[in-house]
Design a protein around this motif. Structure first.
Motif, mmCIF file in Angstrom:
data_model
loop_
_atom_site.group_PDB
_atom_site.id
_atom_site.type_symbol
_atom_site.label_atom_id
_atom_site.label_comp_id
_atom_site.label_asym_id
_atom_site.label_seq_id
_atom_site.Cartn_x
_atom_site.Cartn_y
_atom_site.Cartn_z
ATOM 1 N N PRO A 24 18.061 47.957 73.975
ATOM 2 C CA PRO A 24 16.788 47.275 73.698
ATOM 3 C C PRO A 24 16.387 46.322 74.832
ATOM 4 C CG PRO A 24 18.136 47.303 71.730
ATOM 5 C CD PRO A 24 19.004 47.809 72.843
ATOM 6 N N ALA A 25 17.382 45.664 75.446
ATOM 7 C CA ALA A 25 17.083 44.753 76.570
ATOM 8 C C ALA A 25 16.544 45.546 77.763
ATOM 9 C CB ALA A 25 18.331 43.971 76.969
ATOM 10 N N VAL A 26 17.091 46.746 77.962
ATOM 11 C CA VAL A 26 16.635 47.611 79.054
ATOM 12 C C VAL A 26 15.190 48.052 78.787
ATOM 13 C CG1 VAL A 26 16.985 49.874 80.163
ATOM 14 C CG2 VAL A 26 18.967 48.416 79.620
ATOM 15 N N ALA A 27 14.933 48.509 77.555
ATOM 16 C CA ALA A 27 13.573 48.955 77.203
ATOM 17 C C ALA A 27 12.591 47.806 77.380
ATOM 18 C CB ALA A 27 13.547 49.459 75.763
ATOM 19 N N ASN A 28 12.994 46.618 76.949
ATOM 20 C CA ASN A 28 12.112 45.456 77.042
ATOM 21 C C ASN A 28 11.818 45.095 78.500
ATOM 22 O OD1 ASN A 28 10.775 42.984 75.894
ATOM 23 N ND2 ASN A 28 12.321 42.075 77.222
ATOM 24 N N ALA A 29 12.866 45.076 79.330
ATOM 25 C CA ALA A 29 12.674 44.709 80.740
ATOM 26 C C ALA A 29 11.780 45.724 81.436
ATOM 27 C CB ALA A 29 14.030 44.612 81.444
ATOM 28 N N ALA A 30 12.027 47.008 81.182
ATOM 29 C CA ALA A 30 11.212 48.052 81.808
ATOM 30 C C ALA A 30 9.755 47.887 81.382
ATOM 31 C CB ALA A 30 11.732 49.434 81.403
ATOM 32 N N ASN A 31 9.565 47.582 80.110
ATOM 33 C CA ASN A 31 8.203 47.404 79.610
ATOM 34 C C ASN A 31 7.527 46.189 80.248
ATOM 35 O OD1 ASN A 31 5.959 47.900 77.673
ATOM 36 N ND2 ASN A 31 6.631 45.916 76.888
ATOM 37 N N GLU A 32 8.265 45.087 80.367
ATOM 38 C CA GLU A 32 7.652 43.879 80.961
ATOM 39 C C GLU A 32 7.182 44.153 82.384
ATOM 40 O OE1 GLU A 32 9.510 40.030 80.530
ATOM 41 O OE2 GLU A 32 10.160 40.488 78.493
ATOM 42 N N VAL A 33 8.040 44.849 83.140
ATOM 43 C CA VAL A 33 7.686 45.179 84.526
ATOM 44 C C VAL A 33 6.492 46.139 84.544
ATOM 45 C CG1 VAL A 33 8.518 46.402 86.573
ATOM 46 C CG2 VAL A 33 10.013 44.801 85.411
ATOM 47 N N ALA A 34 6.539 47.151 83.686
ATOM 48 C CA ALA A 34 5.485 48.172 83.671
ATOM 49 C C ALA A 34 4.146 47.572 83.237
ATOM 50 C CB ALA A 34 5.892 49.323 82.747
ATOM 51 N N VAL A 35 4.165 46.709 82.251
ATOM 52 C CA VAL A 35 2.907 46.106 81.780
ATOM 53 C C VAL A 35 2.284 45.276 82.900
ATOM 54 C CG1 VAL A 35 1.904 44.389 80.196
ATOM 55 C CG2 VAL A 35 3.472 46.130 79.322
ATOM 56 N N GLN A 36 3.111 44.525 83.621
ATOM 57 C CA GLN A 36 2.578 43.724 84.731
ATOM 58 C C GLN A 36 1.982 44.641 85.804
ATOM 59 O OE1 GLN A 36 2.228 40.316 84.565
ATOM 60 N NE2 GLN A 36 0.861 40.831 86.251
ATOM 61 N N MET A 37 2.663 45.748 86.094
ATOM 62 C CA MET A 37 2.145 46.675 87.122
ATOM 63 C C MET A 37 0.837 47.318 86.651
ATOM 64 S SD MET A 37 5.434 48.416 88.993
ATOM 65 C CE MET A 37 6.081 49.280 87.594
ATOM 66 N N PHE A 38 0.747 47.603 85.346
ATOM 67 C CA PHE A 38 -0.504 48.159 84.809
ATOM 68 C C PHE A 38 -1.630 47.125 84.920
ATOM 69 C CE2 PHE A 38 -3.330 48.614 81.057
ATOM 70 C CZ PHE A 38 -4.002 49.758 81.469
ATOM 71 N N LEU A 39 -1.316 45.873 84.567
ATOM 72 C CA LEU A 39 -2.338 44.811 84.661
ATOM 73 C C LEU A 39 -2.786 44.616 86.111
ATOM 74 C CD1 LEU A 39 -0.877 42.153 82.169
ATOM 75 C CD2 LEU A 39 -3.024 43.400 81.885
ATOM 76 N N ASP A 40 -1.843 44.816 87.043
ATOM 77 C CA ASP A 40 -2.173 44.693 88.475
ATOM 78 C C ASP A 40 -2.789 45.974 89.040
ATOM 79 O OD1 ASP A 40 -1.080 42.180 88.352
ATOM 80 O OD2 ASP A 40 0.873 42.754 89.187
ATOM 81 N N GLU A 41 -3.027 46.933 88.155
ATOM 82 C CA GLU A 41 -3.629 48.236 88.522
ATOM 83 C C GLU A 41 -2.803 49.006 89.554
ATOM 84 O OE1 GLU A 41 -7.776 47.397 89.308
ATOM 85 O OE2 GLU A 41 -8.167 47.192 87.162
ATOM 86 N N LYS A 42 -1.474 48.868 89.459
ATOM 87 C CA LYS A 42 -0.590 49.620 90.360
ATOM 88 C C LYS A 42 -0.165 50.936 89.710
ATOM 89 C CE LYS A 42 1.461 45.701 92.795
ATOM 90 N NZ LYS A 42 2.588 44.783 92.774
ATOM 91 N N ILE A 43 -0.197 51.007 88.400
ATOM 92 C CA ILE A 43 0.177 52.236 87.678
ATOM 93 C C ILE A 43 -0.853 52.491 86.579
ATOM 94 C CG2 ILE A 43 2.670 51.989 88.097
ATOM 95 C CD1 ILE A 43 2.926 50.999 85.157
ATOM 96 N N GLY A 44 -0.817 53.708 86.031
ATOM 97 C CA GLY A 44 -1.736 54.045 84.940
ATOM 98 C C GLY A 44 -1.136 53.675 83.585
ATOM 99 N N PHE A 45 -1.958 53.782 82.556
ATOM 100 C CA PHE A 45 -1.539 53.376 81.215
ATOM 101 C C PHE A 45 -0.348 54.188 80.699
ATOM 102 C CE2 PHE A 45 -1.961 53.575 76.547
ATOM 103 C CZ PHE A 45 -1.886 52.228 76.264
ATOM 104 N N THR A 46 -0.406 55.516 80.872
ATOM 105 C CA THR A 46 0.667 56.352 80.329
ATOM 106 C C THR A 46 1.974 56.212 81.128
ATOM 107 O OG1 THR A 46 -0.271 58.204 81.547
ATOM 108 C CG2 THR A 46 -0.809 58.070 79.200
ATOM 109 N N ASP A 47 1.873 55.629 82.333
ATOM 110 C CA ASP A 47 3.093 55.382 83.121
ATOM 111 C C ASP A 47 3.989 54.339 82.441
ATOM 112 O OD1 ASP A 47 2.266 57.142 85.088
ATOM 113 O OD2 ASP A 47 1.215 55.581 86.215
ATOM 114 N N ILE A 48 3.394 53.489 81.620
ATOM 115 C CA ILE A 48 4.209 52.442 80.978
ATOM 116 C C ILE A 48 5.323 53.100 80.146
ATOM 117 C CG2 ILE A 48 4.227 50.477 79.374
ATOM 118 C CD1 ILE A 48 1.274 49.950 80.141
ATOM 119 N N ALA A 49 4.926 54.046 79.296
ATOM 120 C CA ALA A 49 5.926 54.731 78.456
ATOM 121 C C ALA A 49 6.904 55.537 79.304
ATOM 122 C CB ALA A 49 5.228 55.636 77.441
#
Ligand code: NAD
Ligand code: MG
Length: 379
Positions: free
Chosen positions: A319-344
């Protein structure tokens, strides 16, 4: 005992609403903290007159120290400021409204100092549930849920005999993109993802709602708070966000908690439990709403929800791994570095790449997994 609170993350969505509740009921505020946003923090400090204010960003702390130079308020910079607020001697309850796993160590510090905790920071329990719950038991302090679903369950459980709970039914609005197909999700924008149908919240949790990661985090949060297994937690889409969650008891009676979508109800209950005091939240008029709708979640399109339900079964660190990956991915999505479906995709890859079969995990294991996952996926 007079309530005296320390508010961690006071400039955020939950922090500001916590101060609304404090203002309305004259609850003493002894400490405030934030990451940056010192203009708002200065206003809050001048109004609530806490003894200490913590600011993570050292430069921002220096500026606030100058701005508050005409007062007796002590400004403490860096992580030390957050820890000082979490353990501040005059506060008996710590409201943790920090976003992300950055809230976990402050929660543990507050437990260490034997403070009761009003917990909005769900990432604390997602990443560190086993340790946090065991420390809470040892310290003999109270943990009050602030997350609306978990507060609803907590409210429903009042008066129910111990061991009468059969199932938890977590309701989910479905977020900004309910009903959309995988193809439609590929090109959604940050702006669209930030349009939550019912709640006004911080950016991270609003994106988590759009991916349904938020509901996945909440399943894990519920499992720790109410000692229920994943199989005994149902997720139910309920677009109107009027029923905040339900419990099913052993006799199959179902109890629900309803209300307008206003976080000040759960925040206030966490601060004034077991009292029921007047609230600034609007009255619920069901005749005006007329219809409530329910549906099953789409686990294939909103993969984050499925991934969160699988993570704890892989082992305590996941769960800590999933959470950390999500936190990083959400920030990258907000910064428009990745697309929405890349988060999952990123959360899925982080879980499949992680290799850790240790049974009894320690805090160091969690911090290590969090850090390694961030390093690996941050771009
Ligand atoms: P937010 O982004 O609006 O506010 C976050 C607060 O934390 C701010 O005061 C910010 O300065 C502070 N902060 C940010 N990074 C920090 C760091 N590294 N160290 C210390 N402080 C830091 O977030 P929010 O929407 O208020 O959410 C806070 C928590 O509550 C999250 O865990 C969220 O999932 C949970 N929650 C929020 C809502 C809601 O309605 N907003 C509802 C349920 C649960
Ligand atoms: Mg919630």
């Amino acid at each position: 005992m007079t309530k005296n609170i320390s508010v961690l993350g006071s400039t955020g969505s939950i922090g500001v609403q916590t101060l609304d509740v404090a203002r309305m009921h004259g609850i003493k505020v002894s400490a405030l903290t934030a990451n940056t946003s010192i203009e708002l923090l200065e206003d809050q400090a001048r109004e609530f007159k806490p003894d200490i204010v913590g600011v993570v960003d050292e430069n921002a702390a220096k500026r606030l120290k100058i701005a508050l130079g005409d007062t007796d308020i002590k400004v403490i910079g860096g992580e030390a400021g957050i820890i000082a607020a979490a353990q501040y001697e005059k506060a008996n309850t710590v409201v943790n409204a920090i976003v992300g796993v950055a809230g976990m160590l402050p929660t543990l510090s507050a437990i260490d100092a034997r403070k009761d905790i009003a917990l909005a920071n769900k990432e604390t329990l997602v990443a560190g549930g086993s340790i946090v719950i065991s420390e809470i038991k040892k310290a003999g302090i109270k943990l009050y849920p602030v997350d609306s679903e978990h507060s609803a369950i907590f409210q429903c459980l009042q008066g129910c005999p111990e061991k009468s709970l059969k199932k938890v039914i977590l309701t989910a609005s479905g977020g900004a993109f309910f009903g959309k197909s995988m193809d439609e999700l590929k090109n959604v924008t940050v702006e669209n993802a930030l349009k939550h149908p019912n709640w006004s919240m911080g950016k991270k949790i609003t994106i988590d709602s759009a991916t349904m990661m938020n509901k996945g985090l909440e399943v894990i949060e519920a499992s720790w708070l109410f000692d229920v297994e994943d199989k005994d937690i149902d997720v139910l889409i309920h677009r109107e966000s009027i029923i905040h969650s339900m419990i099913q008891l052993k006799d199959n009676a179902v109890i629900a908690q309803l209300g307008t979508a206003d976080m000040r109800i759960p925040i206030q209950y966490a601060l004034t439990y077991p009292e029921r005091l007047p609230s600034p939240a609007k009255e619920l008029d069901l005749s005006e709403i007329a219809e409530l709708h329910f549906a099953k979640p789409d686990y294939e399109t909103f993969k984050c929800l499925a991934l969160c339900r699988e993570a704890p079964k892989k082992g305590g660190i996941y769960p800590a791994v999933a959470n950390a990956a999500n936190e990083v991915a959400v920030q990258m999505f907000l910064d428009e570095k990745i697309g929405f479906t890349d988060i999952a995709e990123i959360v899925e890859k982080a879980l499949s790449d992680a290799d850790f079969d240790k049974k009894n995990i320690t805090l160091d294991d969690i911090l290590w997994a969090d850090k390694e996952t961030r390093i690996k996926f941050r771009r």
